[in-house]
Design a protein around this motif. Structure first.
Motif, PDB file in Angstrom:
ATOM      1  N   UNK A 117       0.862  -1.145   0.271  1.00  0.00           N
ATOM      2  CA  UNK A 117      -0.173  -0.271   0.065  1.00  0.00           C
ATOM      3  C   UNK A 117       0.714   1.439  -0.455  1.00  0.00           C
ATOM      4  N   UNK A 118       1.773   1.104   0.450  1.00  0.00           N
ATOM      5  CA  UNK A 118       3.173   2.151   0.353  1.00  0.00           C
ATOM      6  C   UNK A 118       4.170   2.068   0.237  1.00  0.00           C
TER       7      UNK A 118
ATOM      8  N   UNK B 168      -2.277   2.336  -5.062  1.00  0.00           N
ATOM      9  CA  UNK B 168      -1.046   2.760  -3.501  1.00  0.00           C
ATOM     10  C   UNK B 168      -0.663   3.622  -3.861  1.00  0.00           C
ATOM     11  N   UNK B 169      -0.014   4.046  -2.009  1.00  0.00           N
ATOM     12  CA  UNK B 169       0.251   5.178  -2.076  1.00  0.00           C
ATOM     13  C   UNK B 169       1.262   5.927  -3.304  1.00  0.00           C
ATOM     14  N   UNK B 170       1.696   7.380  -3.549  1.00  0.00           N
ATOM     15  CA  UNK B 170       2.471   7.601  -4.162  1.00  0.00           C
ATOM     16  C   UNK B 170       3.580   6.956  -3.367  1.00  0.00           C
ATOM     17  N   UNK B 171       4.805   6.914  -5.076  1.00  0.00           N
ATOM     18  CA  UNK B 171       5.984   5.805  -4.184  1.00  0.00           C
ATOM     19  C   UNK B 171       6.928   7.601  -3.314  1.00  0.00           C
ATOM     20  N   UNK B 172       7.036   6.705  -2.459  1.00  0.00           N
ATOM     21  CA  UNK B 172       8.477   8.326  -1.565  1.00  0.00           C
ATOM     22  C   UNK B 172       9.660   7.255  -1.000  1.00  0.00           C
TER      23      UNK B 172
ATOM     24  N   UNK C 206      10.080   6.561   2.548  1.00  0.00           N
ATOM     25  CA  UNK C 206      10.593   6.323   3.463  1.00  0.00           C
ATOM     26  C   UNK C 206       8.706   4.964   3.210  1.00  0.00           C
ATOM     27  N   UNK C 207       8.239   5.410   3.001  1.00  0.00           N
ATOM     28  CA  UNK C 207       7.478   4.028   2.341  1.00  0.00           C
ATOM     29  C   UNK C 207       6.278   4.909   3.100  1.00  0.00           C
ATOM     30  N   UNK C 208       6.120   6.494   3.305  1.00  0.00           N
ATOM     31  CA  UNK C 208       5.137   7.256   4.286  1.00  0.00           C
ATOM     32  C   UNK C 208       3.861   7.501   2.718  1.00  0.00           C
TER      33      UNK C 208
ATOM     34  N   UNK D 115     -10.244   0.347   4.060  1.00  0.00           N
ATOM     35  CA  UNK D 115      -8.472   0.769   5.328  1.00  0.00           C
ATOM     36  C   UNK D 115      -7.883   1.627   4.296  1.00  0.00           C
ATOM     37  N   UNK D 116      -7.018   1.631   3.046  1.00  0.00           N
ATOM     38  CA  UNK D 116      -5.793   2.148   2.635  1.00  0.00           C
ATOM     39  C   UNK D 116      -6.803   3.811   2.067  1.00  0.00           C
ATOM     40  N   UNK D 117      -7.815   3.813   1.716  1.00  0.00           N
ATOM     41  CA  UNK D 117      -8.106   5.050   1.787  1.00  0.00           C
ATOM     42  C   UNK D 117      -8.750   5.769   2.937  1.00  0.00           C
TER      43      UNK D 117
END
Length: 413
Positions: free
Chosen positions: A173-174, A288-292, A294-296, A360-362
Motif C-alpha cells: 500500500x505504501x 498504492x500511495x505515491x512512492x516515497x 521512506x514508504x510514507x 482502510x487504505x482510502x
C-alpha cells in the motif's frame, strides 16, 4: 463591457432559465421560485446516467417534502461558457440569472474568486453536519483577516495515488523508492508543469523532509531534493522511465495503455477516480500511495464543492436546506459510488467503495492527504526544483549536482 455585448450575455444567461421555468409544473402558487443548480459536465454529462437518476430521485423527495422546486443545468467546467466563466460574467450584467448553487472544482475555488463571486456559508448549516465533516471543512474554507470562513461545502474528494498491474508484484500500500526500482516496473507520472513543481515530485519532496509554508514552497531542502532526484536518476538509468514524461500533462495520456497492457509490470500515478473507474474493466489492478523514500503514505487532495452564488439571503437559506438534504449519508455514498469519487463524510465512505477495494487504505490516505501545490504557484523554489528534475531526466546533471545548483540559484535570488 460594451452595451451590445452586455445585452447579449444577459440574454444568454436569462433565456435557459426562463425556458426551464415555463416547463416546470411548479409546486403551487405559494412555493418559492425553484432553486437554480448548476452541475459540472466533467462529473455528470448525461441526464440518462445512473448518477443523474439518483440525483433526480433524491431531489424529487426533497421538493415534495420541503415544497421547494429544483432546476438542474449541466454546464462545462474550466472553459469559455463554463460554470465559473458564466458566474464571473453574469455577476456584472445579469446577477438575477446566476445560479443559487453550483458544484465547482476545488482548483477554481481560490480565495479571491470566493470572496468576489460566492457567499459565506458560516452559520447556514446544522451543528451535526459541521461536526460530521470535521477536518474536511478546511477544503472549503478561505482566509479572512485573522480567521477562516466557510465559502464552499466539500462534497466529493479525489486523491492522488498510484495504480499498479499484477505483474508489478506485491508493492504493497505504501511502496518505497527501493521497492519501485526492485520491481522493474515502467513508471508513469504527469511530470509537466508550467509553473512550479509537478504534484508527484512535490509530495515526494515533502515526504523526504522538505517543508512548505501554507500551500507553497518557500525554501529548498537540498537533502530532500537530492533524495527525490536520485530516485528519478535511477529510474532513467534502469530504463523504467523516459524523459518524455516531462511533456505529460495528465494521467489521461497513459491510463488506457496501462489498462490495456495489464500483463506488463507498470506503476502509474493517477487519481482515485481513475482507479475506481478502471476497476470496472480491469479488477486485477491494485492501488498504492505515491512512492516515497521512506514508504510514507502521501497524497494530494482534489475534488468538488458546493458554492452559493446568490446574494439573496432568503435564497441562501433555501440553498442550505437543499445541501443538508444532499448530505444524507446513504445517498451521498451511492452518488459517490456512481461517480467513482469519495464522499467528504467519513460515515459515507464505506458505502461509496466497491466491495473488492481496501476501504482502510482510502481512509488512511484521506487522513494524511494535503492540499496540492496551487496551479498558479510559480515561486522560485518550486520552479527551480522542477528545472532540476528536468536536467536529471535528460541526463544533463547528476542528482547531487542538480540539487546543489538549485539551492545555489535560490540563495542568489
Amino acid at each position: 463591457m460594451p452595451q451590445r455585448l452586455a445585452l447579449a450575455v444577459m440574454i444568454m444567461l436569462v433565456f435557459p432559465f426562463a425556458l426551464a421555468r415555463a416547463q416546470d409544473p411548479g409546486l403551487g402558487d405559494d412555493a418559492p421560485p425553484p432553486l437554480k443548480v448548476w452541475l459540472p459536465a466533467p462529473l455528470i454529462a448525461d441526464e440518462s446516467s445512473e448518477a443523474y437518476q439518483l440525483l433526480g430521485e433524491h431531489t424529487g423527495a426533497f421538493s415534495e417534502r420541503a415544497g421547494i422546486g429544483v432546476q438542474f443545468r449541466i454546464k462545462s467546467a474550466g472553459t469559455v461558457g463554463g460554470i465559473m466563466a458564466t458566474i464571473r460574467a453574469g455577476s456584472d450584467v445579469a446577477p438575477g440569472a446566476l445560479p443559487d448553487l453550483a458544484l465547482i472544482r476545488r482548483r477554481d475555488f481560490t480565495p479571491t474568486q470566493a470572496r468576489q463571486y460566492f457567499q459565506s456559508m458560516e452559520t447556514l448549516f446544522s451543528s451535526s453536519l459541521i461536526n460530521e465533516l470535521g477536518r474536511a471543512l478546511t477544503f472549503g474554507q478561505i482566509p479572512l483577516d485573522e480567521t477562516v470562513a466557510l465559502y464552499g461545502l466539500p462534497y466529493f474528494f479525489d486523491l492522488l495515488l498510484a495504480i499498479y498491474t499484477p505483474e508489478a508484484g506485491e508493492l504493497g500500500a505504501a511502496p518505497t523508492f527501493d521497492d519501485v526500482l526492485a520491481s522493474a516496473v515502467s513508471f508513469h507520472f504527469p511530470a509537466a508543469r508550467t509553473n512550479g513543481l509537478n504534484q508527484t515530485s512535490y509530495l515526494q519532496y515533502l515526504s523526504a523532509g522538505g517543508s512548505r509554508q501554507g500551500e507553497v514552497v518557500s525554501e529548498i531542502n537540498e537533502t530532500a531534493l537530492q533524495m527525490v532526484l536520485e530516485f528519478y536518476q535511477a529510474l532513467v538509468a534502469a530504463g523504467q522511465l523516459s524523459p518524455d514524461v516531462l511533456g505529460v500533462q495528465s494521467a489521461a495520456a497513459y491510463l488506457a495503455d496501462v489498462s490495456n497492457r495489464a500483463q506488463a509490470p507498470q506503476l502509474a500515478v493517477a487519481h482515485a477516480s481513475d482507479y475506481l473507474s478502471l476497476l470496472e474493466q480491469n479488477p486485477a489492478l491494485a492501488a498504492a500511495s505515491i512512492p516515497t523514500a521512506g514508504g510514507l503514505g502521501a497524497s494530494a487532495l482534489d475534488g468538488w464543492l458546493w458554492v452559493i452564488a446568490t446574494p439573496d439571503l432568503s435564497r441562501q437559506s433555501l440553498a442550505a436546506r437543499f445541501l443538508e438534504w444532499m448530505m444524507e449519508p446513504v445517498f451521498h455514498a451511492n452518488l459517490s459510488l456512481a461517480l467513482h469519487h469519495l464522499p467528504t463524510q467519513s460515515t459515507a465512505l464505506t458505502g461509496s467503495l466497491p466491495d473488492s477495494v481496501d476501504q482502510q487504505f482510502f481512509a488512511d490516505l484521506l487522513s494524511s492527504a494535503i492540499l496540492p501545490l496551487p496551479e498558479g504557484e510559480s515561486g522560485a523554489a518550486s520552479r527551480l526544483m522542477q528545472e532540476a528534475l528536468a536536467r536529471v531526466l535528460h541526463g544533463e546533471a547528476t542528482a547531487t549536482a542538480a540539487a546543489r545548483e538549485a539551492v545555489a540559484q535560490f540563495a542568489a535570488r
